[in-house]
Design a protein around this motif. Structure first.
Motif, PDB file in Angstrom:
ATOM      1  N   THR A 191      23.071  19.573  -7.938  1.00 31.91           N
ATOM      2  CA  THR A 191      23.460  18.875  -9.163  1.00 31.91           C
ATOM      3  C   THR A 191      24.112  17.543  -8.854  1.00 31.91           C
ATOM      4  N   LYS A 192      24.414  17.274  -7.579  1.00 34.50           N
ATOM      5  CA  LYS A 192      25.090  16.035  -7.188  1.00 34.50           C
ATOM      6  C   LYS A 192      24.155  15.118  -6.406  1.00 34.50           C
ATOM      7  N   ARG A 193      22.911  15.095  -6.804  1.00 27.81           N
ATOM      8  CA  ARG A 193      21.919  14.200  -6.201  1.00 27.81           C
ATOM      9  C   ARG A 193      21.894  14.358  -4.691  1.00 27.81           C
ATOM     10  N   ALA A 194      21.656  15.613  -4.270  1.00 24.89           N
ATOM     11  CA  ALA A 194      21.696  15.926  -2.844  1.00 24.89           C
ATOM     12  C   ALA A 194      20.645  15.175  -2.046  1.00 24.89           C
ATOM     13  N   SER A 195      19.685  14.587  -2.738  1.00 26.85           N
ATOM     14  CA  SER A 195      18.639  13.893  -2.011  1.00 26.85           C
ATOM     15  C   SER A 195      19.059  12.510  -1.544  1.00 26.85           C
ATOM     16  N   ARG A 196      20.250  12.024  -1.988  1.00 27.03           N
ATOM     17  CA  ARG A 196      20.665  10.670  -1.667  1.00 27.03           C
ATOM     18  C   ARG A 196      21.776  10.672  -0.619  1.00 27.03           C
ATOM     19  N   LEU A 197      21.810   9.622   0.167  1.00 26.85           N
ATOM     20  CA  LEU A 197      22.899   9.438   1.121  1.00 26.85           C
ATOM     21  C   LEU A 197      24.111   8.888   0.392  1.00 26.85           C
ATOM     22  N   GLY A 198      25.290   9.313   0.863  1.00 22.50           N
ATOM     23  CA  GLY A 198      26.533   8.827   0.292  1.00 22.50           C
ATOM     24  C   GLY A 198      27.382   8.137   1.343  1.00 22.50           C
ATOM     25  N   PRO A 199      28.527   8.719   1.703  1.00 21.86           N
ATOM     26  CA  PRO A 199      29.433   8.068   2.646  1.00 21.86           C
ATOM     27  C   PRO A 199      28.866   7.909   4.057  1.00 21.86           C
ATOM     28  N   SER A 200      27.841   8.666   4.389  1.00 18.26           N
ATOM     29  CA  SER A 200      27.276   8.604   5.743  1.00 18.26           C
ATOM     30  C   SER A 200      26.104   7.631   5.859  1.00 18.26           C
ATOM     31  N   ARG A 201      25.885   6.847   4.810  1.00 16.60           N
ATOM     32  CA  ARG A 201      24.707   5.985   4.773  1.00 16.60           C
ATOM     33  C   ARG A 201      24.611   5.079   6.013  1.00 16.60           C
ATOM     34  N   ARG A 202      25.714   4.414   6.370  1.00 17.75           N
ATOM     35  CA  ARG A 202      25.682   3.456   7.476  1.00 17.75           C
ATOM     36  C   ARG A 202      25.365   4.139   8.795  1.00 17.75           C
ATOM     37  N   ARG A 203      25.968   5.310   9.017  1.00 16.24           N
ATOM     38  CA  ARG A 203      25.695   6.049  10.252  1.00 16.24           C
ATOM     39  C   ARG A 203      24.229   6.453  10.346  1.00 16.24           C
ATOM     40  N   VAL A 204      23.719   6.985   9.239  1.00 13.74           N
ATOM     41  CA  VAL A 204      22.349   7.502   9.248  1.00 13.74           C
ATOM     42  C   VAL A 204      21.349   6.378   9.509  1.00 13.74           C
ATOM     43  N   TRP A 205      21.527   5.241   8.842  1.00 12.14           N
ATOM     44  CA  TRP A 205      20.580   4.151   9.052  1.00 12.14           C
ATOM     45  C   TRP A 205      20.725   3.547  10.449  1.00 12.14           C
ATOM     46  N   GLY A 206      21.938   3.557  10.999  1.00 15.86           N
ATOM     47  CA  GLY A 206      22.109   3.106  12.376  1.00 15.86           C
ATOM     48  C   GLY A 206      21.384   3.998  13.358  1.00 15.86           C
ATOM     49  N   LEU A 207      21.521   5.311  13.173  1.00 13.07           N
ATOM     50  CA  LEU A 207      20.796   6.254  14.029  1.00 13.07           C
ATOM     51  C   LEU A 207      19.295   6.139  13.826  1.00 13.07           C
ATOM     52  N   ALA A 208      18.881   5.967  12.574  1.00 14.35           N
ATOM     53  CA  ALA A 208      17.451   5.848  12.290  1.00 14.35           C
ATOM     54  C   ALA A 208      16.852   4.650  13.027  1.00 14.35           C
ATOM     55  N   ALA A 209      17.582   3.536  13.050  1.00  9.06           N
ATOM     56  CA  ALA A 209      17.082   2.344  13.745  1.00  9.06           C
ATOM     57  C   ALA A 209      16.945   2.603  15.244  1.00  9.06           C
ATOM     58  N   LEU A 210      17.944   3.260  15.822  1.00 10.09           N
ATOM     59  CA  LEU A 210      17.888   3.550  17.255  1.00 10.09           C
ATOM     60  C   LEU A 210      16.802   4.572  17.579  1.00 10.09           C
ATOM     61  N   PHE A 211      16.713   5.609  16.755  1.00  8.84           N
ATOM     62  CA  PHE A 211      15.682   6.629  16.996  1.00  8.84           C
ATOM     63  C   PHE A 211      14.282   6.020  16.904  1.00  8.84           C
TER      64      PHE A 211
END
Length: 395
Positions: A191-211
């Protein structure tokens, strides 16, 4: 879920080696093998991206069942189609995996479900068992390709390879029956839009770029193209190549168990980097080998180290995000990896079409070393809960 993972990995193990053989029998060369590998990875990325945006609305058990049905349809498509462009379309839409790792839409669904069901203290060990089962399954699948000459003698000319794609589809149907019994849940509070990134957005995109850098390098040495290099560079037989991939798969499986202990001792990021670096150096050395024996020694030694980062990486991503962000994090770190790895097989195929020297291995090793050093510099200070909960000296 582990049984389903093992069955899928067995199918991936023999199909990765079957793919260049099948295309060769249809009259296609290294460039076509590379293009088809690129199409499979692009298609996997598109499916995984869709899961990343809508993952909070997809029940995990139901999503896995749908992926299993797609696997069955993919096997039948490859068994019944000979023309290249329709095959390319099936590869894009389907689940064929030309690489040593799992890059399909199954991966983020299974990762999210595992992370949802286990505690922080169990997470790395469970992901290690998950990776162990996958590696053993892929190793046995690679070994089973040695039956191809025997099947050729039993069947009419050219019909053995389509038959094995039918087996691939049948394994998809078998996994469907297993996944139908899994918990049909969403990760986190949907119910809280689990499909979207929240506070971890910057970390996730940083890891995604490196991966993505790591995966772009890995795309140069997907199993289908590595097998093609062994065929063309050293003239190895199908059975011998299958045995080599079986041995390297077993070595990778053993390394997963070591990775858990190592991660508890030195941390997840250090485990990812300090096992990956020497593996990539060994891969570059294999490219310069002048005999098949030396090349195989380097590849086997590499396999003892190269996959230790897999359970550590998966556990790390799941650990540093909020529970409700896990489906999106799993998908959005997988999608750039799939997109990046999809670009390089076509380049590797062109390289092998020009020269049998291991230029794809050199490119892969150099890119992966760059990834390792950057990951260490950027993420060493970001520690998962199980590491911050214990005294720092325990590292």
């Amino acid at each position: 879920m582990l049984i389903g993972r093992g069955m899928r990995s067995f199918a991936d193990g023999f199909v990765a080696l079957l793919l260049p053989i099948h295309l060769s029998r249809l009259g296609y060369g290294a460039a076509e093998v590379g293009l088809l590998a690129t199409a499979t990875l692009l298609g996997s990325a598109a499916l995984t991206l869709g899961l990343g945006f809508f993952g909070g609305h997809v029940r995990l058990g139901r999503g896995l069942a749908g992926a299993a049905m797609l696997m069955a349809a993919t096997g039948l498509g490859f068994a019944g189609i000979d023309a290249f462009w329709p095959l390319l379309l099936v590869a894009f839409i389907g689940t064929i995996n030309p690489s040593s790792g799992d890059v399909s839409v199954f991966l983020p669904l299974e990762q999210s479900l595992i992370a949802h069901l286990v505690t922080d203290s169990e997470r790395t060990a469970v992901f290690a068992r998950y990776s162990l089962v996958g590696s053993l399954g892929a190793a046995l699948g690679a070994l089973s390709i040695g039956t191809l000459p025997w099947l050729d003698r039993l069947t009419s000319a050219g019909s053995a390879t389509p038959m094995l794609f039918v087996v691939y589809g049948a394994i998809g149907l078998a996994t469907l029956s297993l996944y139908a019994g899994l918990p049909d849940t969403r990760s986190g509070d949907h119910t809280k839009r689990a499909s979207r990134l929240g506070p971890s957005r910057r970390r996730v995109w940083g890891l995604a770029a490196l991966f993505s850098v790591d995966s772009f390098g890995g795309g140069f040495v997907v199993n289908s193209l590595l097998a093609l290099w062994l065929f063309e560079r050293f003239g190895l037989s199908v059975s011998t190549t299958g045995t080599i991939f079986f041995v390297t798969g077993l070595c990778s499986a053993v390394s997963f168990l070591v990775a858990v202990r190592l991660a508890r001792r030195i941390g997840l990021v250090n485990t990812m980097v300090f096992t990956h670096l020497p593996a990539n150096i060994l891969m570059i050395m294999a490219a310069f080998a002048t005999s098949p024996e030396v090349a195989v020694i380097f590849l086997v030694l590499r396999s003892l180290l190269s996959q230790m980062d897999v359970p550590a990486r998966t556990s790390y991503v799941m650990a540093i995000v909020e529970p409700a962000e896990r489906p999106a994090a799993a998908s959005l770190t997988a999608v750039p990896r799939s997109l990046a790895s999809a670009l390089s097989p076509a380049l590797a195929g062109l390289m092998l079409g020009v020269s049998t020297f291991g230029w794809p291995l050199v490119c892969a090793g150099a890119l992966k070393i760059t990834y390792d050093l950057t990951l260490l510099a950027c993420f060493r200070a970001i520690r998962p809960p199980e590491e911050t909960a214990r005294p720092k000296e325990a590292d």
